[in-house]
Scaffold this active site. Sequence first.
Site, PDB file in Angstrom:
ATOM      1  N   GLU A 189       0.846  -1.189   0.000  1.00 54.93           N
ATOM      2  CA  GLU A 189       0.000   0.000   0.000  1.00 54.93           C
ATOM      3  C   GLU A 189       0.883   1.241   0.000  1.00 54.93           C
ATOM      4  OE1 GLU A 189      -2.354   1.557  -0.820  1.00 54.93           O
ATOM      5  OE2 GLU A 189      -3.922   1.821   0.671  1.00 54.93           O
ATOM      6  N   ASP A 190       0.325   2.339  -0.502  1.00 55.71           N
ATOM      7  CA  ASP A 190       1.120   3.569  -0.573  1.00 55.71           C
ATOM      8  C   ASP A 190       1.372   4.172   0.804  1.00 55.71           C
ATOM      9  OD1 ASP A 190      -1.565   4.346  -0.258  1.00 55.71           O
ATOM     10  OD2 ASP A 190      -1.582   5.716  -1.964  1.00 55.71           O
TER      11      ASP A 190
ATOM     12  N   ASP B 274      -2.290   5.720   7.055  1.00 54.18           N
ATOM     13  CA  ASP B 274      -2.639   7.037   7.607  1.00 54.18           C
ATOM     14  C   ASP B 274      -3.496   6.820   8.860  1.00 54.18           C
ATOM     15  OD1 ASP B 274      -2.759   9.867   7.532  1.00 54.18           O
ATOM     16  OD2 ASP B 274      -4.635   9.825   6.435  1.00 54.18           O
TER      17      ASP B 274
ATOM     18  N   PHE C 269       0.079  16.428   4.060  1.00 54.26           N
ATOM     19  CA  PHE C 269      -0.550  15.738   2.931  1.00 54.26           C
ATOM     20  C   PHE C 269       0.428  15.705   1.760  1.00 54.26           C
ATOM     21  CE2 PHE C 269      -3.338  14.828  -0.575  1.00 54.26           C
ATOM     22  CZ  PHE C 269      -4.145  13.844  -0.030  1.00 54.26           C
TER      23      PHE C 269
ATOM     24  N   ARG D 235      -0.445  11.680  -9.286  1.00 52.79           N
ATOM     25  CA  ARG D 235       0.122  10.355  -9.049  1.00 52.79           C
ATOM     26  C   ARG D 235       1.422  10.125  -9.821  1.00 52.79           C
ATOM     27  NH1 ARG D 235      -3.856   7.215  -6.445  1.00 52.79           N
ATOM     28  NH2 ARG D 235      -5.998   7.560  -7.114  1.00 52.79           N
TER      29      ARG D 235
END
Length: 179
Positions: free
Chosen positions: A98-99, A102, A151, A164
């Site tokens: 996963e990126d 959070d 962010f 992206r």
Amino acid sequence: MINDISRVLLTEEQIRSRVAQLGEELAKDYEGKTPIFVGILKGAITFFSDVVRATPIPCEYDFMAVSSYGAATISSGKIDLIKDLGTDIKGRHVVILEDILDTGHTLKFVTELLAQREPASVKLCVLLDKPERREVPIYADYIGFTIPNEFVVGYGLDYNEVYRNIPFVGVLDPKVYKK
Ligand code: IMP
Ligand code: MG
């Protein structure tokens, strides 16, 4: 596009060298196990493609899509399954890629869902971890970088589906999402 980035957080070179280390670790830990690498669409795509090529052992690929943020920069905590796996994972070693970890809601949902299918093991590998933001107790087994509560976009990470394809990870200028 680049003008919306206020600061480079991780350069292409930093990412490349950390991904190479993660690949070596995964190759060592999963030697002889033919793991299934599960990429969480769409954010994990870039990381997935680099990590698997840095992991020189037999493996399989599969992908899942879940809803997370929508258009905002804050998590709703409500997760929906959009695309399921095409592979039976029973008795298999699964590594979720996963990126970013959070609040933790997305990966909690995914790991609990996959655990019900009786895999031999499920581990989590994330490019980024933002521990300050965690709302549910969930920990990654492999972490590329621990980052502050800002962010970020690029290297697969988006804001409103854009940014992206930036090849590094940068902090998105808050003027882009704050009116
Ligand atoms: P969580 O459910 O709050 O852990 O959020 C995970 C998802 O939120 C990730 O897969 C990302 O799509 C998105 N996300 C969280 N933080 C960021 C960020 O800093 N930039 C871009 N997307 C993020
Ligand atoms: Mg996103």
